[in-house]
Design a protein around this motif. Sequence first.
Motif, PDB file in Angstrom:
ATOM      1  N   LEU A  80      -0.184  -2.757   4.884  1.00  0.00           N
ATOM      2  CA  LEU A  80      -0.770  -3.684   4.108  1.00  0.00           C
ATOM      3  C   LEU A  80      -0.417  -3.894   2.603  1.00  0.00           C
ATOM      4  N   CYS A 111      -7.133   3.853   3.566  1.00  0.00           N
ATOM      5  CA  CYS A 111      -5.847   4.571   3.272  1.00  0.00           C
ATOM      6  C   CYS A 111      -6.034   5.520   1.848  1.00  0.00           C
ATOM      7  N   CYS A 145      -4.616  -0.264  -0.335  1.00  0.00           N
ATOM      8  CA  CYS A 145      -4.914  -1.451   0.274  1.00  0.00           C
ATOM      9  C   CYS A 145      -6.416  -1.233   0.091  1.00  0.00           C
ATOM     10  N   ASN A 178       0.278   4.299   1.218  1.00  0.00           N
ATOM     11  CA  ASN A 178       0.068   5.080   2.631  1.00  0.00           C
ATOM     12  C   ASN A 178       1.372   4.514   3.316  1.00  0.00           C
ATOM     13  N   CYS A 227       0.856   2.729   6.240  1.00  0.00           N
ATOM     14  CA  CYS A 227       0.125   1.209   6.375  1.00  0.00           C
ATOM     15  C   CYS A 227       1.000   0.265   5.967  1.00  0.00           C
ATOM     16  N   CYS A 286       1.107  -1.129   0.100  1.00  0.00           N
ATOM     17  CA  CYS A 286      -0.106  -0.021   0.008  1.00  0.00           C
ATOM     18  C   CYS A 286       0.893   1.291   0.159  1.00  0.00           C
TER      19      CYS A 286
HETATM   20 ZN   LIG Z   1      -3.269   0.751   3.146  1.00  0.00          ZN
END
Ligand SMILES: [Zn+2]
Length: 171
Positions: A135, A154, A149, A130, A133, A128
């Motif tokens: 993920l 996000c 994600c 971000n 983040c 992801c």
């Molecule tokens: Zn994310």
Amino acid sequence: MELTDAAADEVFLVDLLIGSRIVCGVRQDEREAARSRLRGLRSGYHSGSTGEWQAVRAARETLQAVVRGQKRPSSLALLLDGVSYRPSVSDAGVQWRLDAQTVRAASVRAVLAWDVLRRTRPGRLRPCQNPECALFLIDHSKPNKARWCSMAMCGNRMKARRHYERTRTNS
Ligand SMILES: [Zn+2]
């Protein structure tokens, strides 16, 4: 050990990548959902023994680093050490079975699922965008421009941040 369908292994791979200890910037309920999916996998998809879980965690850390570009794909070699495919023939034709210790079955499947994605949809599995983040996402869209994600989480957060920074510099 039999081969399962690729779709199930792909879901497992993403669940595995998500199931890390840091999921910064993600709401608690989403984090809890990821955890319970992993619990389900632990009891259902594979045997759930402690040894197997340790192998899965080792695979997870290496796969996360490879997908983030922090480690080379060759660092996955140890995870596939001693693994082979065995053919067997019946009236239905030749079937290939994965030959690996049960304790390593899930981690081997995750590495193989990563490789299937790498070959069939290069660049589609990515972290992801971000920075807060941890993920990952698999981009199934045609333009292949997904960055988050989840758009709801996000995506909106990063859009709001950019908007805030724009309006601040304009005023
Ligand atoms: Zn994310």
